[in-house]
Scaffold this active site. Sequence first.
Site, mmCIF file in Angstrom:
data_model
loop_
_atom_site.group_PDB
_atom_site.id
_atom_site.type_symbol
_atom_site.label_atom_id
_atom_site.label_comp_id
_atom_site.label_asym_id
_atom_site.label_seq_id
_atom_site.Cartn_x
_atom_site.Cartn_y
_atom_site.Cartn_z
ATOM 1 N N GLU A 313 -21.413 -35.406 -22.949
ATOM 2 C CA GLU A 313 -21.314 -36.158 -24.201
ATOM 3 C C GLU A 313 -22.677 -36.223 -24.883
ATOM 4 O OE1 GLU A 313 -17.747 -39.097 -23.329
ATOM 5 O OE2 GLU A 313 -19.547 -39.850 -22.350
ATOM 6 N N CYS A 412 -13.876 -46.802 -25.031
ATOM 7 C CA CYS A 412 -15.031 -47.505 -25.584
ATOM 8 C C CYS A 412 -14.989 -47.587 -27.101
ATOM 9 C CB CYS A 412 -16.307 -46.804 -25.146
ATOM 10 S SG CYS A 412 -16.242 -45.020 -25.275
#
Lengths: 645, 645
Positions: A313, A412
Site C-alpha cells: 500500500e 479503515c
Amino acid sequence: MTAHSRVRGNADAIAPVVATALPRRGVGLDEFRWSPDGFWGERQSTNRDATFAHCVAWMDRVGWLENFDRVARGEVTEAHAGWEFSDSEIYKLLEGMAWEMAREPSDALAATYADLVARVAAAQDADGYLCTAFGHPGLPERYSDLEMGHELYNVGHLLQAAVARVRSHGEDPLVHVARRAADHVCREFGADARQGLCGHPEIEVGLAEFGRAVGEPRYIEQARLFIERRGHGTLAVRPLLSADYFQDDIPVSQADVLRGHAVRALYLSAGAADVAVETGDDELLETLRRQWSRTVERRTYLTGGMGSRHQDEGFGADWELPPDRAYCETCAGVASTMFAWRLYLATGQAQYADLIERTLFNVIATSPSAEGTSFFYSNPLQVREEAPAAVANEVNMRAEGGVRAPWFDVSCCPTNVSRTMASLAAYAASIEGDTVALLQYGASTVVAPLASGVLKLRVQTAYPSDGAIRVVVDEAPDAEVTVRLRVPAWSRASGTAPGGEPESLARGWWDVTRVWSPGDAVLLELDTAPRVTWPDPRIDAQRGTVAIERGPLVLCAESHDLPEGVELDDVVVALDGSLAADADGATVSAVARPVSGASGAVAYAREPYEPLAETPLTLPLVPYFRWAERGPSAMRVFLRAEGSR
Amino acid sequence: MTAHSRVRGNADAIAPVVATALPRRGVGLDEFRWSPDGFWGERQSTNRDATFAHCVAWMDRVGWLENFDRVARGEVTEAHAGWEFSDSEIYKLLEGMAWEMAREPSDALAATYADLVARVAAAQDADGYLCTAFGHPGLPERYSDLEMGHELYNVGHLLQAAVARVRSHGEDPLVHVARRAADHVCREFGADARQGLCGHPEIEVGLAEFGRAVGEPRYIEQARLFIERRGHGTLAVRPLLSADYFQDDIPVSQADVLRGHAVRALYLSAGAADVAVETGDDELLETLRRQWSRTVERRTYLTGGMGSRHQDEGFGADWELPPDRAYCETCAGVASTMFAWRLYLATGQAQYADLIERTLFNVIATSPSAEGTSFFYSNPLQVREEAPAAVANEVNMRAEGGVRAPWFDVSCCPTNVSRTMASLAAYAASIEGDTVALLQYGASTVVAPLASGVLKLRVQTAYPSDGAIRVVVDEAPDAEVTVRLRVPAWSRASGTAPGGEPESLARGWWDVTRVWSPGDAVLLELDTAPRVTWPDPRIDAQRGTVAIERGPLVLCAESHDLPEGVELDDVVVALDGSLAADADGATVSAVARPVSGASGAVAYAREPYEPLAETPLTLPLVPYFRWAERGPSAMRVFLRAEGSR
C-alpha cells in the site's frame, strides 16, 4: 454557546488542529458552515443521516464492538473479531460523531455516542491500557508485536476522538478514558521506559494534539520522543517487507521524500509537523516541507491521490504513477489532508490548500456512494474491465478498486471519510490577526473573530459547478481588515473588489483590505471551463495521454457512455478545440482506433500498429467522483490523445 | 552407455518430458550437446562449476539441509529454518545435478548428490510422507495448511528430481524415496480419500511425469484428480488474497487466460497439459492452448517475462505491462518454458518454441551473474534509480529487482535456473518419425535416432551474435529424411539447401527433405541487425516508446553509458535510421530533453512540457541479459521515441 456568535481566542477553536504557537488557526466548526444544499453540505447531511448508522451496524455485526464487551466482562477471548486495529474504527467513528454534534446537535447521535463510549470505557484496564487485541486472557501479551500489533495506533485514534470531544464539548467520559490512556503510554514508552515505537504511526499526531487540547506538555513530549525514535531500524523487518514500509529506515529529520506505506508515512508526517511547531524546530519543519514538495511533485496523482503500489500500500519511486495500479487509498487522502493542513497552518502558503482542494474533491468525495453506505477503498485512475459488483451484504475482502463496497475486511476508509466529512468546515478558512483567508469554496457562511472584531461573510457560489464566487459582508468591525481569497493554481482568475473593476489575479492569494460595510461584496471568478491537462513526460505510464479537468474536478470517461462495440482503451481524443462543457462534465471529439495483434505472439511489432478502423465519436466525460455511480464500468482519467500510438 | 551413440525408443529419452502418446519427443541430453564455448555451453559450465556448490553451501548455511537431519534424528523442531517450501530447493538442486551428471559425468558431483539424497531419505516417514515443515514433533500437523503449507508442492519437485534420475541413471535411492512419496500422496488424496489440493500447483506436473517415467498410471490419474479438483473454491481465501491467486476460482478446463500468481498458474498449466495428453483430452488441450495464446498476446513482456504485479507475484489484466513494476520472476520464466514445451510437443507448432527462445535469452539467461553465484529474482524492464548493491554475504530479503543477490529469503530462483541450465539441451530439438526439428540455435551437435536410422548433425554458428546458422550432416540414414529448422517470427530469413540458391523463408518451419550424405549442409540466415520494435498501443505503460532488439536478444540502455548529467528518463531516441550494430549490442542517435515541473504542485501542466535543453547523444544499448553486470544502474528496455511527449 450559540453557533455563529462567539468570539474567542485561538485556543478555544472547535477544530482538529489548534497550534497556539502559530499566528493563524483554522476556523472552528461553529465559525464556518457549509450551506446544506451545497456540494459539501449535502455530503455532510448524508454522513450524518446514513453513514454513522451504517458503520455502527457493521461494527456490531462483525463483532468489533463485542470485542470491547468481552474484555470488559473479563472473559477469555477465543477469537478476536477483525484485525488488531479494529478498535481504531470505533474511535474514528466517535471522532466523527463528536465533530458532527458540534456542527449540529442531535439527541439521537448523543445517545449512540454515549453508549459506544461506555462500552469502550468499560474495556480499559486500571492502569489505562486499552486494547481488545492484546493484553487480556486468551490474547497475546501487551506490546508483544510492536511492528504489526497497532496498539499505539489504536490509542492515537482514541486521542484524536478525544480532541474532537474536549474542544467541542469539554470533559466527558471519552476524554477521561483518553487521558488515562495517554498517561499509560507516557509511563510505558517515556524517555526512561521502553524504547519502543509503533509499526503504524498515529500515536504521534494523537498525542501532540491531545496535549494541545488539554494543555498537557508531557503528551507533546512523548510525541516528540516517538518521532525521534523512528528511523533507526528498531522495528523488526519481516520477510517481504523492508524498514521503509513503516518509515523506520531513515529518521524523519533526515528523509527527503515520503516512502513506504502511504498512510503510515502521512500520519507520521502530520505528527512530526505538530512536534516541529510545538518545539519550535524550524529545521524539522523545513525538512518536512521539502519532503512534501518532492512527494507532491513526483509521487502524487492528478487527483491528489497518493500511493502508487498495491504492494505494501505504498508510495512508488519518483514518476512511478501508473493509472491502472494506482492504489490511492482513501485513507491516504485523509492523511494527506492532515499533513498539508498542518503545513498550511505553519506557513500560510496557498500550495497546501491547493492540494487539499484537489484531494477533497477527487479522493475524499469519490470514496462514498451518493447514499453514504458504500465506499471505494482504493481509487485507481483507470480500470480496463468492469469490476464484479460488490457483495452488497457481506464483508468485502479485496481493495482492488472499481466498485464501492459496504464494508471491508480492513475497513479503515468508511470511518475515515466520516470523520473528515463531519469536520470539513475546519479546513475551509483560517484566521490570522485581522485577516480571514478563504481556502475552500462552496456556498457557506463565516464568522471570523478577527483582532479588530467580528467579520461575518456569506459565500455565494455554485462551486464547483461554476467558478463565480461572491463573498458578501454581513457584519464587519470598524477597522481595516483583510479578506484573503485563495487563487487556485489550476485557474486563470479575475477578481472584482467593491466598486472596482475586474483585475487579473496570479495564483496564490488575492487580498482585499479595507474598512468593510455590510453589503460590500467581492467577486472571484475562476475559470471552470473544461481544460486539457498534460502529464509530465517523465511519468512513463501516462505518456501519450491527457486528462480533462473542470474547475477543481478531474473528469473521467466511462464505458457506460461508449457506443456499442467500442472499447475505451481504443479511444483517442482530439486536441482540436472540441472540448465543451456538458452538465457537470464535458464532451470531446474522439476516434476509436482498434488494432489487432498477432496470434500466439507477444504484443510487439516491427512497424507501428495500423488501426483496423477509425470510428469517430463524441466522448462524454463525467466527474471522477461520480465514477461507477451507474454501476461498475471500465474507466479512464488519462485519455490517449491525438498523435499517441 | 556412451553419449551420442545410442538409438532408442521415445520412452527411454533422457529428457524432462517424454509423452509416449505423442508422435514427437524432445531430444535427450545424450542426443544434443551445446558446444562448450557457445552461449549456452558456457553457461552450462558455469552452472556446473560454480552454481551447484554455491547453492549447497547456502542451503547448509541457512539450515535448510539441517531441517532434514533434525527430522531424521526425531528431534523436536524448535524453529524450522526457512519457509515451508525450503525442502523443494534441495529437490530442484538434485534435479539439476541429475541432469548435469547425464550431460557430463562427475565423481565429485555424484558424491555430493549421494550425500544429499541420503539426508533427504533419512527424513522420510515409514508411510512415505516427507516434509520438514509439518507432521513431526514441534511442527504443525500434516496437511493442516493446504493453502500455504506447500507440502504437496515439495513432493512435486521431489518427483521431478526423480524423473531426471530415473531417466538418466535408473533406479536409485532418490527414485525409491519418490515412489514412496508418490504412493503416499495417492493414498492420502486419491478419489476416495481426502478431497484436498495444494495451494501451490507443482504436484500435478511432478506426478504426471513421474508416472510416465516409471510407467505407473496411478500417478497420472492422481495428477488428473488434482487438476479436476481445482477451481471450485476449495482453498480457503485469506484476507487480501482471492481464489484466483492459486487458480482455485475457475476450473482449468473453463478458464480463458492465466491469472493470479504467475508461477502457480504456469506450473498448473504444465501439469494440465501432461494430463490432457495422457488422457487424450483434446478439449482440455485446446483450452490450454487458448489460455496460452491470450496470455502471450496480452500479458507477456517483450522479454517473455510473465507477471506484471509484485502484489501476489501475479499476472495483471490484459495490457497491464508496466516496465518498472514488471515482476517477471525468473521462476515464472522457467515455468513458462515448461508449459510452452509441453504445448510444442503436443502440437508441433513453432510459436511455442519462439516463446521459449525469447524467454531463455531474456529471462533465464538474465538471472545469473556471469559467475553463476548471484541471481536476479524479478526481472523488471525499467529501473529508474540504481538499486542498492546486494548484500554480498547475507540472505537478501527483497525481490525488487535491479541487483543480483547470492541468496534470498525466498530463494526459489537460483535452483530453478540451475536445473534449467543443466537440462537445456532437451528443449533444443525434437524428433518425429523421419524428421529432426532444430528449435533452439547455437553451436551444437545432434544425434537423432530417426525412424530410418541415425542422423548426425553439426550446427555451426556464432548465434545469437550472428544469424548465420550452418547445419552440416555428419552421418545419415540411407533414406529420405527431413531436417526442419525453426524460422523465428522476429526475423526476415533466407535458407540455402545443399546445392541450391538462397530462398526467402516465412516464419514457422523450413523443411529440407532428401537423402543426405555426410558433408551436406544447409544454411539458415536470420537477420540479426538491430531492429526497432513497437509495443501494441493498448499497452498504456509503454506508449510513446520503442524497444530495440537484435536477433533473439532484447537490448537495454543503462545509465553507465550516459554522459555526465544526463538522466536516462530524459532520453528520447531518434527513429531516423541511425540504429547500428555495436559489439553484441547497438547504438542509436538520441537527444536528452529534460523538463522541470512546478514546485509544490502535482506534475501536470496546462500546455505540453517544453524541454529545458536539447542535448544530442549517441546511446549505446547492451543485451538485457547483461544488465547490471557493471554494477547497479538505471535501465530501460522501452525507450522514449521521437514524437513522444
